[in-house]
Design a protein around this motif. Structure first.
Motif, PDB file in Angstrom:
ATOM      1  N   PRO A 142       0.827  -1.212   0.000  1.00  0.00           N
ATOM      2  CA  PRO A 142       0.000   0.000   0.000  1.00  0.00           C
ATOM      3  C   PRO A 142       0.859   1.260   0.000  1.00  0.00           C
ATOM      4  O   PRO A 142       1.881   1.311   0.672  1.00  0.00           O
ATOM      5  CB  PRO A 142      -0.790  -0.114   1.313  1.00  0.00           C
ATOM      6  CG  PRO A 142      -0.022  -1.053   2.163  1.00  0.00           C
ATOM      7  CD  PRO A 142       0.747  -1.964   1.258  1.00  0.00           C
ATOM      8  N   LYS A 143       0.426   2.259  -0.768  1.00  0.00           N
ATOM      9  CA  LYS A 143       1.115   3.558  -0.751  1.00  0.00           C
ATOM     10  C   LYS A 143       0.478   4.400   0.338  1.00  0.00           C
ATOM     11  O   LYS A 143      -0.687   4.770   0.231  1.00  0.00           O
ATOM     12  CB  LYS A 143       0.916   4.269  -2.093  1.00  0.00           C
ATOM     13  CG  LYS A 143       1.799   3.754  -3.189  1.00  0.00           C
ATOM     14  CD  LYS A 143       1.441   4.377  -4.508  1.00  0.00           C
ATOM     15  CE  LYS A 143       2.269   5.589  -4.816  1.00  0.00           C
ATOM     16  NZ  LYS A 143       2.085   6.029  -6.229  1.00  0.00           N
ATOM     17  N   VAL A 144       1.241   4.641   1.395  1.00  0.00           N
ATOM     18  CA  VAL A 144       0.737   5.533   2.449  1.00  0.00           C
ATOM     19  C   VAL A 144       1.830   6.565   2.714  1.00  0.00           C
ATOM     20  O   VAL A 144       3.006   6.257   2.576  1.00  0.00           O
ATOM     21  CB  VAL A 144       0.399   4.780   3.762  1.00  0.00           C
ATOM     22  CG1 VAL A 144      -0.836   3.940   3.615  1.00  0.00           C
ATOM     23  CG2 VAL A 144       1.559   3.930   4.241  1.00  0.00           C
ATOM     24  N   PRO A 145       1.451   7.784   3.078  1.00  0.00           N
ATOM     25  CA  PRO A 145       2.474   8.806   3.312  1.00  0.00           C
ATOM     26  C   PRO A 145       3.487   8.338   4.345  1.00  0.00           C
ATOM     27  O   PRO A 145       3.129   7.672   5.329  1.00  0.00           O
ATOM     28  CB  PRO A 145       1.675  10.011   3.815  1.00  0.00           C
ATOM     29  CG  PRO A 145       0.282   9.784   3.319  1.00  0.00           C
ATOM     30  CD  PRO A 145       0.086   8.301   3.269  1.00  0.00           C
ATOM     31  N   GLU A 146       4.761   8.659   4.083  1.00  0.00           N
ATOM     32  CA  GLU A 146       5.870   8.284   4.956  1.00  0.00           C
ATOM     33  C   GLU A 146       5.536   8.532   6.437  1.00  0.00           C
ATOM     34  O   GLU A 146       5.078   9.621   6.783  1.00  0.00           O
ATOM     35  CB  GLU A 146       7.073   9.136   4.549  1.00  0.00           C
ATOM     36  CG  GLU A 146       8.299   8.938   5.383  1.00  0.00           C
ATOM     37  CD  GLU A 146       9.204   7.858   4.805  1.00  0.00           C
ATOM     38  OE1 GLU A 146       9.308   7.781   3.585  1.00  0.00           O
ATOM     39  OE2 GLU A 146       9.779   7.120   5.615  1.00  0.00           O
ATOM     40  N   GLY A 147       5.745   7.532   7.276  1.00  0.00           N
ATOM     41  CA  GLY A 147       5.546   7.700   8.726  1.00  0.00           C
ATOM     42  C   GLY A 147       4.105   7.541   9.172  1.00  0.00           C
ATOM     43  O   GLY A 147       3.826   7.583  10.365  1.00  0.00           O
ATOM     44  N   GLU A 148       3.173   7.342   8.260  1.00  0.00           N
ATOM     45  CA  GLU A 148       1.761   7.230   8.665  1.00  0.00           C
ATOM     46  C   GLU A 148       1.343   5.766   8.795  1.00  0.00           C
ATOM     47  O   GLU A 148       2.078   4.872   8.447  1.00  0.00           O
ATOM     48  CB  GLU A 148       0.867   7.952   7.644  1.00  0.00           C
ATOM     49  CG  GLU A 148       0.934   9.448   7.861  1.00  0.00           C
ATOM     50  CD  GLU A 148      -0.205  10.183   7.207  1.00  0.00           C
ATOM     51  OE1 GLU A 148      -1.192   9.557   6.811  1.00  0.00           O
ATOM     52  OE2 GLU A 148      -0.065  11.411   7.088  1.00  0.00           O
ATOM     53  N   ALA A 149       0.100   5.562   9.224  1.00  0.00           N
ATOM     54  CA  ALA A 149      -0.470   4.225   9.428  1.00  0.00           C
ATOM     55  C   ALA A 149       0.309   3.457  10.488  1.00  0.00           C
ATOM     56  O   ALA A 149       1.185   2.646  10.171  1.00  0.00           O
ATOM     57  CB  ALA A 149      -0.536   3.448   8.110  1.00  0.00           C
ATOM     58  N   PRO A 150       0.017   3.685  11.769  1.00  0.00           N
ATOM     59  CA  PRO A 150       0.782   3.016  12.822  1.00  0.00           C
ATOM     60  C   PRO A 150       0.475   1.527  12.938  1.00  0.00           C
ATOM     61  O   PRO A 150      -0.620   1.073  12.608  1.00  0.00           O
ATOM     62  CB  PRO A 150       0.346   3.751  14.092  1.00  0.00           C
ATOM     63  CG  PRO A 150      -0.989   4.295  13.780  1.00  0.00           C
ATOM     64  CD  PRO A 150      -1.024   4.565  12.307  1.00  0.00           C
TER      65      PRO A 150
END
Ligand code: NAP
Length: 352
Positions: free
Chosen positions: A182-190
């Motif tokens: 998945p492409k998620v912004p760097e550092g997001e989705a803990p």
């Protein structure tokens, strides 16, 4: 040597508790129907908690520690009512699902919990968070506050029956390029996973030490990108130590905004991107629970990288198609063909 009673003991955590209790030299008894196997060396008490008299066979022992694993308020109430007064220590294994809100990062055990499920709604399909909340309430009430309520976050590790913690390391270990991430912004989705073995050790140690009150038992927080990097590194390290070819390394980034249209689920289950949280408002505190009290009570955690390595080494030959969560090889190929946007080698984060 202590006398430990598991109310349960045939599930994944229950078996881990049983093994560790025996390894530590204790006598372990497990009360369950036996739909799963009892661990060798445990005194197995086969009983259905739906039936009257279910606890009579375990009423003859002065338990040093009782560990209750149920999510059924009636079971929790009847067991603590029957055995609670005589037991030295009582642990109820609850869940972070008891919290009313998932929006506050670093919330501790004082955060508001869900209203306990009313008695009439007790049943197999009951609301899990409210059912656990009712079990907590009964455990504390019957023990006059002298119970330890442990609230695990997501539990992971080798043998995870949900497949949530095992999908990514086993997927990277498969040597099948490219891997859809998945492409998620760097550092997001803990991501905050507690290893089942560390959780079991904590339950036994804090329980036998007579701790009481409420405590979150959660893993260290990583971003999903960091977790995927660690999963890939773990797969490569195991391959290197076994002298087998390098595992999958080419990535295809997947736009998570397309999940609904493609009928790909977040978090868990079939056709899912495991560990990816639902991209909804109100989740800023999910997988970001405070671990301060657990650390103060002695929780020790192995690294996420170590957990992933152990998953790969013990799960060798296990194909992701057989897991309860994630994409099958065919589903992934379809999505790569339809939706894959950019290719790249593994880099920090998943913004490929
Ligand atoms: N997985 C996670 O990420 C997560 C997160 C937070 C909290 N938790 C909690 O962690 C614990 C996990 O426990 P677990 O892995 O050992 O699995 P489990 O499936 O939750 O354990 C339930 C136990 O209760 C027994 N049981 C169920 N119905 C029964 C009945 N009618 N009579 C007698 N025994 C009965 C089952 O044995 P039989 O079927 O053999 O009877 C089993 O041993 C649970 O409390 C769960 O809610 C899990």
């Amino acid at each position: 040597m202590k006398q430990i009673l598991l109310l349960g003991g045939t599930g994944w955590l229950g078996q881990t508790l049983a093994r560790q209790g025996l390894e530590r030299g204790h006598q372990v008894t497990a009360l369950a129907r036996g739909t799963g196997p009892f661990v060798l060396g445990v005194r197995a008490v086969v009983a259905d908690r739906e039936s009257p008299g279910a606890y009579e066979k375990v009423a003859d022992t002065a338990w040093d520690l009782v560990i209750e694993l149920t999510d059924r308020p009636r079971f929790a109430r009847e067991a603590v009512g029957f055995l609670g007064e005589a037991a030295g220590n009582w642990v109820f294994v609850s869940s972070c699902s008891v919290y009313a809100l998932q929006s506050e990062p670093e919330a501790d055990e004082t955060a508001t919990t869900l209203e306990p499920l009313p008695d009439a709604d007790d049943g197999e399909d009951a609301d899990f968070g409210r059912a656990k909340s009712a079990c907590e309430e009964a455990s504390m009430r019957y023990r006059d506050g002298k119970a330890l309520v442990i609230r695990p976050g997501l539990i992971g590790g080798p043998g995870d029956p949900s497949g949530r913690s095992t999908y990514w390391p086993l997927r990277f270990a498969e040597r099948r390029d490219p891997v859809l991430v998945p492409k998620v912004p760097e550092g997001e989705a803990p991501v905050q996973i507690i290893d089942v073995r560390d959780l079991a050790a904590f339950i036994l140690e804090a329980g036998l030490a007579g701790e009481h009150g409420y405590v979150n038992a959660v893993g260290e927080v990583h971003s999903l990108g960091q977790a995927l990097d660690l999963a890939r590194e773990a797969a490569a390290a195991v391959a290197a130590s076994n002298g087998t070819p390098e595992p999958s390394r080419q990535l295809v980034g997947y736009e998570v905004s397309r999940m609904a249209e493609d009928q790909v689920n977040p978090w868990a289950g079939p056709t899912s991107l495991p560990l990816l949280l639902p991209q909804e408002d109100g989740y800023a505190g999910f997988a970001r629970r405070s671990d301060a009290r657990a650390l103060q009570l002695g929780l020790r955690r192995r690294s996420l990288r170590q957990m992933f390595e152990d998953i790969v080494s013990t799960g060798e030959g296990l194909e992701v198609d057989s897991l309860c969560s994630g994409l099958t090889a065919a589903e992934e190929q379809l999505l790569v063909g339809r939706r894959g946007t950019s290719h790249g080698q593994m880099s920090p984060g998943v913004g490929v």
